[in-house]
Design an enzyme around this catalytic site. Structure first.
Site, mmCIF file in Angstrom:
data_model
loop_
_atom_site.group_PDB
_atom_site.id
_atom_site.type_symbol
_atom_site.label_atom_id
_atom_site.label_comp_id
_atom_site.label_asym_id
_atom_site.label_seq_id
_atom_site.Cartn_x
_atom_site.Cartn_y
_atom_site.Cartn_z
ATOM 1 N N GLN A 88 0.853 -1.201 0.000
ATOM 2 C CA GLN A 88 0.000 0.000 0.000
ATOM 3 C C GLN A 88 0.883 1.243 0.000
ATOM 4 O OE1 GLN A 88 -3.650 -0.653 2.812
ATOM 5 N NE2 GLN A 88 -1.909 -1.767 3.667
ATOM 6 N N HIS A 106 -1.369 1.393 -4.370
ATOM 7 C CA HIS A 106 -1.737 2.817 -4.188
ATOM 8 C C HIS A 106 -0.804 3.737 -4.966
ATOM 9 C CE1 HIS A 106 -3.938 1.810 -0.175
ATOM 10 N NE2 HIS A 106 -4.629 1.477 -1.240
ATOM 11 N N CYS A 114 -0.457 12.230 -16.059
ATOM 12 C CA CYS A 114 -1.207 13.355 -16.644
ATOM 13 C C CYS A 114 -2.695 13.063 -16.502
ATOM 14 C CB CYS A 114 -0.855 13.517 -18.130
ATOM 15 S SG CYS A 114 -1.865 14.806 -18.932
ATOM 16 N N CYS A 136 1.179 15.404 -23.850
ATOM 17 C CA CYS A 136 0.093 16.185 -24.491
ATOM 18 C C CYS A 136 0.190 17.671 -24.184
ATOM 19 C CB CYS A 136 -1.265 15.639 -24.041
ATOM 20 S SG CYS A 136 -1.733 16.138 -22.363
ATOM 21 N N THR A 173 0.262 -2.823 8.758
ATOM 22 C CA THR A 173 -0.920 -2.121 8.248
ATOM 23 C C THR A 173 -2.058 -2.238 9.258
ATOM 24 O OG1 THR A 173 -2.524 -1.953 6.425
ATOM 25 C CG2 THR A 173 -1.587 -4.146 6.851
ATOM 26 N N ASN A 198 2.655 -6.994 13.158
ATOM 27 C CA ASN A 198 2.331 -5.595 13.370
ATOM 28 C C ASN A 198 2.805 -5.160 14.763
ATOM 29 O OD1 ASN A 198 0.875 -3.615 11.676
ATOM 30 N ND2 ASN A 198 -0.323 -3.301 13.533
ATOM 31 N N ALA A 216 8.648 -4.054 13.083
ATOM 32 C CA ALA A 216 8.863 -4.869 11.872
ATOM 33 C C ALA A 216 10.337 -5.234 11.684
ATOM 34 C CB ALA A 216 8.359 -4.093 10.655
HETATM 35 N N1 APR Z 1 6.609 -2.043 13.005
HETATM 36 C C1 APR Z 1 5.461 -2.695 12.713
HETATM 37 N N2 APR Z 1 4.243 -2.089 12.639
HETATM 38 C C2 APR Z 1 4.219 -0.764 12.879
HETATM 39 C C3 APR Z 1 5.381 -0.005 13.189
HETATM 40 C C4 APR Z 1 6.610 -0.711 13.251
HETATM 41 N N3 APR Z 1 7.762 -0.086 13.544
HETATM 42 N N4 APR Z 1 5.007 1.288 13.386
HETATM 43 C C5 APR Z 1 3.678 1.350 13.189
HETATM 44 N N5 APR Z 1 3.196 0.123 12.897
HETATM 45 C C6 APR Z 1 1.810 -0.271 12.595
HETATM 46 C C7 APR Z 1 0.768 0.522 13.349
HETATM 47 O O1 APR Z 1 0.470 -0.129 14.585
HETATM 48 C C8 APR Z 1 -0.415 0.463 12.392
HETATM 49 O O2 APR Z 1 -1.216 -0.691 12.649
HETATM 50 O O3 APR Z 1 1.602 0.018 11.227
HETATM 51 C C9 APR Z 1 0.229 0.321 11.017
HETATM 52 C C10 APR Z 1 0.152 1.592 10.191
HETATM 53 O O4 APR Z 1 -1.194 1.834 9.921
HETATM 54 P P1 APR Z 1 -1.600 3.098 9.033
HETATM 55 O O5 APR Z 1 -0.892 4.302 9.532
HETATM 56 O O6 APR Z 1 -3.111 3.100 8.963
HETATM 57 O O7 APR Z 1 -0.999 2.783 7.584
HETATM 58 P P2 APR Z 1 -1.599 1.788 6.493
HETATM 59 O O8 APR Z 1 -2.321 0.647 7.137
HETATM 60 O O9 APR Z 1 -0.486 1.477 5.565
HETATM 61 O O10 APR Z 1 -2.669 2.715 5.730
HETATM 62 C C11 APR Z 1 -3.300 2.133 4.613
HETATM 63 O O11 APR Z 1 -4.421 4.200 4.147
HETATM 64 O O12 APR Z 1 -4.405 6.463 4.017
HETATM 65 C C12 APR Z 1 -4.304 5.330 3.282
HETATM 66 O O13 APR Z 1 -3.189 5.223 1.233
HETATM 67 C C13 APR Z 1 -2.966 5.254 2.604
HETATM 68 O O14 APR Z 1 -1.758 3.249 2.011
HETATM 69 C C14 APR Z 1 -2.387 3.937 3.090
HETATM 70 C C15 APR Z 1 -3.602 3.192 3.596
#
Ligand code: APR
Length: 230
Positions: A88, A106, A114, A136, A173, A198, A216
């Site tokens: 993502q 994403h 464009c 263009c 995520t 996570n 991570a």
């Molecule tokens: N190691 C592992 N996990 C982590 C770390 C780390 N060091 N730091 C943060 N996290 C976890 C957080 O606990 C959270 O669950 O990563 C996750 C980040 O979540 P978001 O900030 O919501 O990011 P993401 O899930 O990638 O968002 C998805 O939302 O806004 C849109 O397009 C945007 O691609 C993005 C999508």
């Protein structure tokens, strides 16, 4: 041979210094999504949106892959079966670590698009509203990223990978944005073992059979070593 499908989010790049979206100091805490990550926001104020992505592009260009990105590249190179990385994230840290064929659902900060003719080219460090499309000539250039309300890229291919997966892992995520938040359910339905790696339990944790919590850069290399050593 085991087919492994991996989804990554902003959490995998957090230890490379790139902000996440929904943590306490996240990008969506400091900026309104409707202002900087929607087509309506771009139409309203292209300068503000280009400024937001120019800052993220500059930060991403300074960032380096961390051990989690490196471990996934190693898994892809060393595992006997296919390893597909879907992200993502709009940074290029998976590629910088040596991963191949990464599916950026994403889009990418490194790409320009464009809005008039659909032409794509490598984004300059700083994009401005008055830039002309190289194909263009229209002054309708935008970052090649997917905004809220737009269709993510590579979805047909991603669903096929999920339906053929033996192992699905979601890394870094929050499981709050669809369709990515449903990938665990889809993989489990198709018979894959599912694991969530996570910092803390994500919103869709119940979709996963296995959970590993921690940074991570620590838990992903350990998980990869286990798989490769298995
Ligand atoms: N190691 C592992 N996990 C982590 C770390 C780390 N060091 N730091 C943060 N996290 C976890 C957080 O606990 C959270 O669950 O990563 C996750 C980040 O979540 P978001 O900030 O919501 O990011 P993401 O899930 O990638 O968002 C998805 O939302 O806004 C849109 O397009 C945007 O691609 C993005 C999508």
């Amino acid at each position: 041979m085991q087919k492994i499908v991996i989804l990554t989010g902003a959490g995998i790049s957090a230890e490379s210094g790139l902000g996440t979206f929904r943590d306490e100091d996240g990008l969506w805490v400091r900026h309104r999504i409707e202002d900087v990550a929607t087509p309506e926001g771009f139409a309203r104020d292209p300068q503000l949106v280009h400024g937001f992505y120019n800052a993220r592009r500059a930060q991403a260009s300074e960032a380096r892959p961390n051990p989690a990105h490196q471990a996934l590249a190693r898994l892809q190179q060393s595992a006997p079966g296919e390893v597909v990385i879907v992200t993502q994230n709009v940074d290029s840290l998976h590629e910088a670590a040596g991963a191949r064929g990464v599916l950026h659902m994403h889009g990418r900060l490194s790409g320009a698009l464009c809005a008039t003719c659909g032409h794509r080219w490598p984004a300059p460090a700083k994009m401005q509203p008055e830039d002309a499309c190289p194909a263009c000539g229209a002054r309708a250039t935008r970052p090649d990223v997917v905004w809220f309300g737009e269709i993510p890229h590579h979805m047909d291919e991603i669903w096929q990978h999920l339906d053929a997966a033996d192992l699905f892992a979601a890394i870094g995520t929050s499981g709050q944005v669809y369709p990515a938040a449903a990938f665990g359910q889809e993989a489990a339905r198709a018979g894959a073992h599912t694991v969530q790696l996570n910092l803390d339990p994500a919103d869709n944790a119940r979709d996963f059979a296995e959970h590993r919590h921690g940074p991570a850069s620590k838990i992903v290399p350990a998980w990869v070593e286990e798989i490769l050593g298995a």
